[in-house]
Design an enzyme around this catalytic site. Structure first.
Site, PDB file in Angstrom:
ATOM      1  N   HIS A 191       8.917  -7.645  -2.623  1.00  0.00           N
ATOM      2  CA  HIS A 191       8.984  -6.182  -3.206  1.00  0.00           C
ATOM      3  C   HIS A 191       7.517  -5.332  -2.976  1.00  0.00           C
ATOM      4  O   HIS A 191       6.974  -4.779  -3.498  1.00  0.00           O
ATOM      5  CB  HIS A 191       9.013  -6.207  -4.891  1.00  0.00           C
ATOM      6  N   HIS A 212      12.460 -13.550  -0.711  1.00  0.00           N
ATOM      7  CA  HIS A 212      13.740 -12.942  -0.224  1.00  0.00           C
ATOM      8  C   HIS A 212      13.259 -12.021   0.839  1.00  0.00           C
ATOM      9  O   HIS A 212      13.621 -10.998   0.715  1.00  0.00           O
ATOM     10  CB  HIS A 212      14.676 -12.556  -1.270  1.00  0.00           C
ATOM     11  N   ASP A 269      19.040 -16.255  -5.614  1.00  0.00           N
ATOM     12  CA  ASP A 269      18.728 -14.910  -6.278  1.00  0.00           C
ATOM     13  C   ASP A 269      19.936 -14.570  -7.035  1.00  0.00           C
ATOM     14  O   ASP A 269      20.172 -13.105  -7.319  1.00  0.00           O
ATOM     15  CB  ASP A 269      18.200 -13.917  -5.415  1.00  0.00           C
TER      16      ASP A 269
END
Length: 383
Positions: A191, A212, A269
């Site tokens: 992120h 991810h 996730d």
């Protein structure tokens, strides 16, 4: 004694267990076993480094009880998961403290649960506040890295926070990552809106993983350099991938698998809506979301923005295999022994004598998915 087909060699084997460990694995002489098609496949138990919940149980839904955490873990046994890292995402400080404390309570209440919860993954709140990079995380609670605050959460967790996802573009990031590395916590880049230089500085400071990769990213990036290329190119970073068929195109998966090699990992996730019926839902983090019949989960106000995954690790293994991106044993290793190796878990030794008896018995369906028949944790059949 367990008689099965070895997931990697394809040979018939007998597995002997005692005291929670595998004591022996012996090949069954030809003609000395049931027909191969009648035997299940034996494989190492799955290890999920990033899971937010399952079947309506949400590690981010407050009030969170130890009982709810334990219920979720038990449901995961049916999915072949023998170790996981419940993931607590960006929220206000008190909410994060309450969540990690409840997970710690679940561990303290049951030794078997303590073994299955190998640690906690704190995803945020030290991430980028920018749209796109932030994903579905609530911008109100995004903040720069704060070691004192993190230490408060770590105390509440009983020292169980083992992974922290953060963005290296904060000025405080480098020192925070150093402290994570010194305390045995894996700092993972995710992120993020960091520059290539900031990514490199984070790795030099001790960051070891990409959360991810390819998701939680801006929709538009410079051709080069950018933070995706930088993380792919750095051989020191392990790479987590969501291979559910929605989060990443096959081209990206193929490149990531080729350049990362044994450091390419699968994560689910998965959020609490995984395993639920399709439809619209209201979630505690992310708000209104939609789960399609195909399994795609997105924000109701922005169909282009995914709101986590509704698929389990077995779906990721099948997606890689069906797409010709990896052989089935290799894909299974990406979701089992490899993440265990990164985290220093003894289950990284897989199906070998002396390793923990964390294993599953399964059959492969026509669509390539693993249908779990039995799951063993430390030699105890939990499913």
């Amino acid at each position: 004694m367990i008689r099965a087909i070895h997931y990697a060699t394809g040979g018939a084997i007998e597995i002997r267990l005692k005291g929670g460990v595998i004591t022996a694995i012996e090949a069954v002489p030809e003609g000395g076993a049931d027909a191969p098609e009648e035997l299940p496949i034996a494989a190492p138990g799955l290890v999920d480094l990033q899971i937010n919940g399952y079947q309506g149980r949400d590690f981010n839904q407050l009030p969170l009880s130890a009982a709810s955490v334990s219920e979720c873990i038990r449901l995961l046994w049916a999915q072949g998961v023998t170790a996981c890292y419940p993931t607590v995402i960006t929220n206000d400080a008190d909410a994060i403290e309450q969540a990690v404390a409840a997970i710690a309570d679940a561990c303290d209440s049951d030794p078997l649960m303590n073994g299955c919860i190998a640690g906690i993954h704190l995803e945020g709140p030290f991430i980028s506040p920018e749209d796109g990079a932030r994903g579905a995380h609530d911008r109100r609670h995004v903040r720069p890295p704060d070691w004192e605050l993190f230490s408060r959460w770590q105390r509440a967790s009983g020292g169980r926070i083992k992974i922290v996802t953060l963005s290296p573009d904060w000025p405080e990031s480098r020192e925070f990552i150093r402290r994570c590395a010194a305390s045995g916590v894996i700092a993972s880049i995710g992120h993020t809106s960091a520059t290539s230089e900031q990514i490199r500085e984070a790795v030099e400071a001790g960051a070891r993983m990409s959360t991810h990769l390819g998701n939680g990213a801006h929709l538009m990036l410079p051709r080069h350099p950018n933070y995706l290329w930088e993380q792919l190119a750095d051989d020191r970073l392990w790479c987590c991938l969501i291979a559910d068929g929605f989060h990443l195109p096959e081209q990206f998966l193929k490149v990531a698998l080729r350049v990362k090699g044994h450091k390419a990992l699968l994560v689910s996730d998965a959020v609490a809506l995984a395993g639920m019926e399709p439809g619209g839902y209201e979630t505690p983090v992310g708000g209104r979301v939609v789960l399609t019949p195909e399994g795609r989960l997105y924000l109701a106000g922005n169909p282009l923005m995914l709101a986590g995954s509704a698929s389990m690790l077995t779906a990721g293994v099948a997606h890689l295999t069906n797409g010709g991106l990896a052989e089935w044993p290799e894909a299974w290793n990406m979701a089992s022994v490899r993440p265990a190796a990164l985290m220093g878990l003894p289950s990284a030794f897989g199906l070998t004598p002396g390793a923990p008896a964390d294993l599953v018995l399964l059959r492969r369906s026509l669509d390539g998915r693993a249908e779990i028949e039995q799951t063993f944790k430390s030699g105890v059949r939990v499913y």
